[in-house]
Enzyme design. Structure first.
Site, PDB file in Angstrom:
ATOM      1  CG  HIS A 111     -60.068 -33.625 -56.719  1.00  8.79           C
ATOM      2  ND1 HIS A 111     -58.989 -34.301 -57.207  1.00  8.79           N
ATOM      3  CD2 HIS A 111     -59.272 -32.047 -56.589  1.00  8.79           C
ATOM      4  CE1 HIS A 111     -58.163 -33.632 -57.553  1.00  8.79           C
ATOM      5  NE2 HIS A 111     -58.390 -32.420 -56.996  1.00  8.79           N
ATOM      6  CB  SER A 129     -88.839 -49.310 -57.768  1.00  4.22           C
ATOM      7  OG  SER A 129     -88.671 -50.357 -57.472  1.00  4.22           O
ATOM      8  CE  LYS A 154     -84.973 -45.390 -55.940  1.00  2.00           C
ATOM      9  NZ  LYS A 154     -84.514 -46.698 -56.303  1.00  2.00           N
ATOM     10  CD  GLU A 164     -79.683 -44.966 -63.475  1.00  2.00           C
ATOM     11  OE1 GLU A 164     -79.557 -44.368 -62.274  1.00  2.00           O
ATOM     12  OE2 GLU A 164     -80.101 -45.956 -63.657  1.00  2.00           O
TER      13      GLU A 164
END
Length: 459
Positions: A157, A278, A284, A291
């Protein structure tokens, strides 16, 4: 306007809009090698069977070999008005070798021709995809061997559950990708039958040697029903299903990579070559590769659903709807291969932050089950032990402590059974290595699993 090879029945040319709409050469030209290979085998068989002369068969074969060389040299331009790769190649053949070229299609339809081409093409692509999966499995096994003692929290979970090792976690994905490899092999085995000789749907009156062609093209045999042979795309759907499962497993792994590389986890750092920055925020480091793979999973699912939907209401035998099989199949192939190609080196080059992983395993009461097991080994029932440890966790929450930080006095208030050895029993390293059951996270259990997987991969 180019004269159609099927145009004898027609009194006027195809409308330009229809011609563009109808044509598949934009995407099926990638089948050129398989189409030529199948045509060469067909021509040789026609000669052997005395359906055409051996000289004509030889001339056709030689010209097809020359066309193949010219295509691979980049000096052939395909013609949209010739519709598809099959008609383009036959048109080129006829232009070069004359009337003899028109004999190639004897005893053959585009229906069994395209069914052959796709099977040949997919057979090659399954082997390439399988090799990419083998590379990934090798990488995962290597990384698992490196991290046999790297303690980390296991989750259910998405809540910390019990301590495991990174090796154990990686071996879970080894199991998944091994199943993927097995599914691809099953798909290839079921698909490896030659449909050539089925004609448009009812075979042919010519004495074709279907078995000889199948043997030359390295098929295991021939399809047994001409209707099914030309209208079957189960093998393409099955591949897309297998590809979807591969992508699901990649996506699950990518989700964990994304989480682990965040500051909140800090379990790993991706190599600079497999991350991006970024345009606005200079600090970043984004897990864009992971992704994108996660996102492309939906694309492969879409290919599967598209093929299922195309085929769901088609009467026997061939229908033009089936032209829609190729773009979905090709995109699924390209996507899964592209994702595997970039995923494997991303895993190979990521830095594992072992101390952060171990610290993570110490939080969240991951050793609570081991406290309960301790009590059971001292004679309590598991349900009694479960209740006692649940109350102890509540006590820890009230005090802002972990189970490791409770005093022996605190333990004995909960149960007089506890003695000083409880603190050894709940050390996270021991919690892992006491789980020696086959398939568990103990070092020797995982090492055994690694060795078995390496042996399977070598076979």
């Amino acid at each position: 306007m180019t004269e159609k090879l099927w145009g004898g029945r027609f009194q006027k040319g195809t409308d330009k809009v229809v011609e563009d709409f109808h044509s598949s050469i934009r995407f099926d030209q990638r089948l050129y090698r398989q189409d030529i290979k199948g045509s060469i085998a067909h021509a040789r068989m026609l000669g052997r069977q005395d359906i055409i002369s051996l000289d004509d068969a030889s001339a056709i074969v030689k010209c097809l070999e020359d066309i193949l060389a010219d295509i691979e040299a980049g000096i052939v331009e395909f013609d949209v008005s010739a519709e598809d790769i099959h008609m383009n190649l036959e048109k080129l053949l006829t232009e070069r070798v004359g009337e003899v070229g028109k004999k190639l299609h004897t005893g053959r339809s585009r229906n069994d021709q395209v069914a052959l081409d796709i099977r040949l093409y997919l057979r090659d692509e399954i082997e390439e995809t399988s090799e990419l999966l083998r590379d990934l499995l090798k990488t995962l096994l290597e990384r698992a061997e490196e991290n046999l003692e790297t303690i980390m929290p296991g989750y259910t979970h998405l809540q910390k559950a019990q301590p495991i090792t990174l090796a154990h976690h990686l071996m879970a994905y080894v199991q998944m990708f091994e199943r993927d490899l097995s599914r691809l092999q099953d798909c290839a085995r079921r698909m490896n039958l030659s449909p050539l000789g089925s004609g448009a749907l009812a075979g042919t009156t010519f004495p074709l040697d279907r078995e000889g062609v199948a043997e030359e093209l390295a098929f295991d045999g021939i399809t047994e029903n001409s209707l099914d042979a030309v209208s079957d795309r189960d093998f393409a759907i099955e591949f897309c299903s297998s590809a979807s499962l591969i992508m699901m497993h990649l996506s699950r792994f990518c989700e964990e990579i994304i989480l682990w590389s965040s500051q909140e986890f800090s379990f790993i750092e991706l190599d600079d070559a497999y991350a991006t920055g970024s345009s606005m925020m200079p600090q970043k480091k984004n897990p864009d590769v992971a992704e994108l793979i996660r996102g492309k999973t939906g694309r492969v699912y879409g290919s599967l659903m598209a093929l299922l939907t195309v085929m769901k209401s088609l009467p026997l035998a061939y229908n033009k709807d089936m032209q829609e099989d190729k773009e979905s199949l090709f995109d699924a192939i390209d996507t899964v291969k592209g994702c595997l190609t970039v995923f494997t080196p991303m895993i190979a080059t990521m830095t594992v932050r072992k101390e952060q992983m171990k610290e993570g395993a110490k939080g969240g009461f991951t050793n609570a089950t081991d406290v309960a097991d301790y009590l059971v080994k001292k004679g309590l029932s598991f349900r009694e032990a479960h209740e006692i440890v649940g109350k102890m966790v509540f006590l820890c929450l009230e005090k802002g402590l972990s189970l490791d930080e409770l005093s022996l006095e605190d333990y004995q208030k909960c149960s007089p059974i506890f003695t000083e050895d409880i603190f050894d029993a709940i050390d996270v390293v021991r919690c892992v290595n006491d789980r020696q059951v086959p398939g568990g996270p103990a070092v020797q259990a995982v090492l055994s699993s690694i060795k078995k997987a390496q042996e399977r991969l070598e076979r």
